[in-house]
Design a protein around this motif. Sequence first.
Motif, PDB file in Angstrom:
ATOM      1  N   ARG A 114      53.175-112.749  44.179  1.00  0.00           N
ATOM      2  CA  ARG A 114      52.424-111.524  43.930  1.00  0.00           C
ATOM      3  C   ARG A 114      53.067-110.707  42.817  1.00  0.00           C
ATOM      4  O   ARG A 114      54.292-110.686  42.679  1.00  0.00           O
ATOM      5  CB  ARG A 114      52.344-110.673  45.195  1.00  0.00           C
ATOM      6  N   THR A 115      52.235-110.037  42.039  1.00  0.00           N
ATOM      7  CA  THR A 115      52.711-109.134  40.998  1.00  0.00           C
ATOM      8  C   THR A 115      53.170-107.831  41.650  1.00  0.00           C
ATOM      9  O   THR A 115      52.507-107.303  42.536  1.00  0.00           O
ATOM     10  CB  THR A 115      51.588-108.847  39.989  1.00  0.00           C
ATOM     11  N   ILE A 116      54.317-107.313  41.200  1.00  0.00           N
ATOM     12  CA  ILE A 116      54.870-106.100  41.790  1.00  0.00           C
ATOM     13  C   ILE A 116      55.015-105.042  40.697  1.00  0.00           C
ATOM     14  O   ILE A 116      55.587-105.303  39.634  1.00  0.00           O
ATOM     15  CB  ILE A 116      56.232-106.366  42.449  1.00  0.00           C
ATOM     16  N   CYS A 117      54.496-103.834  40.981  1.00  0.00           N
ATOM     17  CA  CYS A 117      54.446-102.778  39.973  1.00  0.00           C
ATOM     18  C   CYS A 117      54.818-101.444  40.614  1.00  0.00           C
ATOM     19  O   CYS A 117      54.674-101.257  41.822  1.00  0.00           O
ATOM     20  CB  CYS A 117      53.033-102.712  39.387  1.00  0.00           C
ATOM     21  N   ALA A 118      55.301-100.528  39.799  1.00  0.00           N
ATOM     22  CA  ALA A 118      55.557 -99.155  40.251  1.00  0.00           C
ATOM     23  C   ALA A 118      54.839 -98.186  39.317  1.00  0.00           C
ATOM     24  O   ALA A 118      54.807 -98.403  38.096  1.00  0.00           O
ATOM     25  CB  ALA A 118      57.051 -98.856  40.260  1.00  0.00           C
ATOM     26  N   VAL A 119      54.263 -97.152  39.889  1.00  0.00           N
ATOM     27  CA  VAL A 119      53.633 -96.072  39.111  1.00  0.00           C
ATOM     28  C   VAL A 119      54.480 -94.827  39.308  1.00  0.00           C
ATOM     29  O   VAL A 119      54.582 -94.308  40.422  1.00  0.00           O
ATOM     30  CB  VAL A 119      52.184 -95.809  39.573  1.00  0.00           C
ATOM     31  N   LEU A 120      55.102 -94.349  38.230  1.00  0.00           N
ATOM     32  CA  LEU A 120      55.993 -93.197  38.333  1.00  0.00           C
ATOM     33  C   LEU A 120      55.212 -91.890  38.239  1.00  0.00           C
ATOM     34  O   LEU A 120      54.136 -91.843  37.625  1.00  0.00           O
ATOM     35  CB  LEU A 120      57.041 -93.247  37.217  1.00  0.00           C
ATOM     36  N   PRO A 121      55.744 -90.810  38.829  1.00  0.00           N
ATOM     37  CA  PRO A 121      55.123 -89.499  38.632  1.00  0.00           C
ATOM     38  C   PRO A 121      55.015 -89.196  37.134  1.00  0.00           C
ATOM     39  O   PRO A 121      55.985 -89.384  36.392  1.00  0.00           O
ATOM     40  CB  PRO A 121      56.090 -88.540  39.322  1.00  0.00           C
ATOM     41  N   PHE A 122      53.842 -88.764  36.699  1.00  0.00           N
ATOM     42  CA  PHE A 122      53.654 -88.444  35.295  1.00  0.00           C
ATOM     43  C   PHE A 122      54.426 -87.171  34.954  1.00  0.00           C
ATOM     44  O   PHE A 122      54.593 -86.283  35.789  1.00  0.00           O
ATOM     45  CB  PHE A 122      52.171 -88.257  34.991  1.00  0.00           C
ATOM     46  N   ASN A 123      54.894 -87.096  33.732  1.00  0.00           N
ATOM     47  CA  ASN A 123      55.654 -85.938  33.265  1.00  0.00           C
ATOM     48  C   ASN A 123      54.693 -84.889  32.710  1.00  0.00           C
ATOM     49  O   ASN A 123      53.907 -85.176  31.810  1.00  0.00           O
ATOM     50  CB  ASN A 123      56.652 -86.379  32.189  1.00  0.00           C
ATOM     51  N   LEU A 124      54.738 -83.677  33.260  1.00  0.00           N
ATOM     52  CA  LEU A 124      53.892 -82.595  32.767  1.00  0.00           C
ATOM     53  C   LEU A 124      54.610 -81.875  31.635  1.00  0.00           C
ATOM     54  O   LEU A 124      55.688 -81.321  31.825  1.00  0.00           O
ATOM     55  CB  LEU A 124      53.556 -81.611  33.895  1.00  0.00           C
ATOM     56  N   LEU A 125      53.983 -81.891  30.468  1.00  0.00           N
ATOM     57  CA  LEU A 125      54.625 -81.312  29.290  1.00  0.00           C
ATOM     58  C   LEU A 125      54.520 -79.798  29.270  1.00  0.00           C
ATOM     59  O   LEU A 125      55.377 -79.117  28.715  1.00  0.00           O
ATOM     60  CB  LEU A 125      54.022 -81.907  28.018  1.00  0.00           C
ATOM     61  N   ASN A 126      53.448 -79.249  29.834  1.00  0.00           N
ATOM     62  CA  ASN A 126      53.300 -77.794  29.908  1.00  0.00           C
ATOM     63  C   ASN A 126      52.494 -77.448  31.156  1.00  0.00           C
ATOM     64  O   ASN A 126      51.357 -76.999  31.072  1.00  0.00           O
ATOM     65  CB  ASN A 126      52.637 -77.230  28.654  1.00  0.00           C
ATOM     66  N   ALA A 127      53.095 -77.643  32.302  1.00  0.00           N
ATOM     67  CA  ALA A 127      52.374 -77.478  33.565  1.00  0.00           C
ATOM     68  C   ALA A 127      51.947 -76.036  33.771  1.00  0.00           C
ATOM     69  O   ALA A 127      52.746 -75.115  33.562  1.00  0.00           O
ATOM     70  CB  ALA A 127      53.258 -77.914  34.726  1.00  0.00           C
ATOM     71  N   PRO A 128      50.679 -75.806  34.169  1.00  0.00           N
ATOM     72  CA  PRO A 128      50.278 -74.456  34.558  1.00  0.00           C
ATOM     73  C   PRO A 128      51.146 -73.986  35.722  1.00  0.00           C
ATOM     74  O   PRO A 128      51.619 -74.784  36.526  1.00  0.00           O
ATOM     75  CB  PRO A 128      48.818 -74.629  34.999  1.00  0.00           C
ATOM     76  N   GLU A 129      51.377 -72.674  35.809  1.00  0.00           N
ATOM     77  CA  GLU A 129      52.245 -72.139  36.848  1.00  0.00           C
ATOM     78  C   GLU A 129      51.750 -72.570  38.232  1.00  0.00           C
ATOM     79  O   GLU A 129      50.579 -72.421  38.569  1.00  0.00           O
ATOM     80  CB  GLU A 129      52.274 -70.616  36.771  1.00  0.00           C
TER      81      GLU A 129
END
Length: 459
Positions: free
Chosen positions: A1-16
Amino acid sequence: RTICAVLPFNLLNAPEGEHFQGAGMADTLITKLSGLKKLVVRPTSAVLRYAETIDDLRTIGRQLQVGSVLDGTIQHMGDRVRVNVRLTDVNDGATIWAAGFDEQYSNIFAVQDCIANQVVRALQLKLNTDERLQLEKGLTNDIDAYTLYIKGRYFWDSRTEQGLLKGIQFAREAIAADENNAMAHVGLADSYALLGEYLYLAPENAFPAARAAALRALELDSTLAEAYASLGEVKLFYDWNWSESQEDYVTAIEMKPNYGTARHWYAWWLLLRGRFDDALENLMEAQSIDPGCLILNTVRGLPFYYRGDYESAIQRFQTTLEMEPHFSQALYYLGSALAQAGRPTEAIAQFEKIRSSEYVQQTIAVVGYTYAMSGQVDRALTKLGQLHTLAKKRYVSPYLEAIVHAGLRQKDKALTCLERAFRERACWMVFLNVDPFFESLRDEPRFAALVRRMGLEPR
């Protein structure tokens, strides 16, 4: 089986106040992709620690034991959002696929669908019809409901009392925004069920609410494996319905083999039935989906603990503490195993390391038992008094009072507490037949009668 990870995306300018969106984007993609049988995707709980990490992707990939890693950035520009994403091969660091999206924020669902489909193509996965439908399934089409859902998911994954309570709050708000959001109902169900299982709420305040939410999720989506697993928890810990809870767990696993939580929860069912080898097999399967999970690494010691092989259990709990020295669940079970192995001083030393906000009544009870078994009766009685004082402020399970009385060799009082626990449907009653804290009661007719009333065969 193929094994993958999805990381939390980086917010460049997150609203408060919207820093949850990076984890939310990852969680949505994980939910979509984890329904594919030829793809193992590390669960959200496994990747949250990599939010805003500075480690390179190949290092992260090796730690997560995956072949590829998906990461990305989110940038808000007024009512628009720019999403950049890439899929990286862990072995050589090469980019397998990359893309950028510039859309109205209300179109974020289309962006997620496109990313999921492109990952499938890039990994050259062949899907059947059901899997294609799974990939196209959305959580909600309401942007407010989506935002509230991911906030709730962030909190209920914490497994702490305050996190679970916040999970309920945001799940309810998400449902108010979109009543048809089935996964928000699952979040509500799991938050209530875990509040009951961790003894933060009385059974009657936790499990009926969990059941209603799980059933509503299944009304909205009868193919939702997560909802079947949630319903299995209610049927096991509150209904004590062994056959139907097993059926729900097995259904969840068959629908979504890579849903590690279902395998983990089914392993508890197997433990409580005395099927220790089968439980260990399921825990190992769950751990293959989430190899870095501290909870799974800890509970792999429980088949040995409940079998009475305390030295093997101690070794397993210690391996978790080598990974995280302050992990409360491992400290609790290590102390319990040491107490059963006749090492009270070492046991109490482990119990004293548990965070004061976690396992409060559980720790008081097992420390009281350990004092009693080592002849320190006054200290054991003090712990029993602490449980009575705590019960004036919040729910305390009579099952735990019974543990202290059992340590004090007060068999009648222990059995009276257990009979009250039965009447209250105290959820830990499911452990009755395997719990070593009650070994001294097993020859008592009242104890055997309780076991039979639980639908179990006395050992």
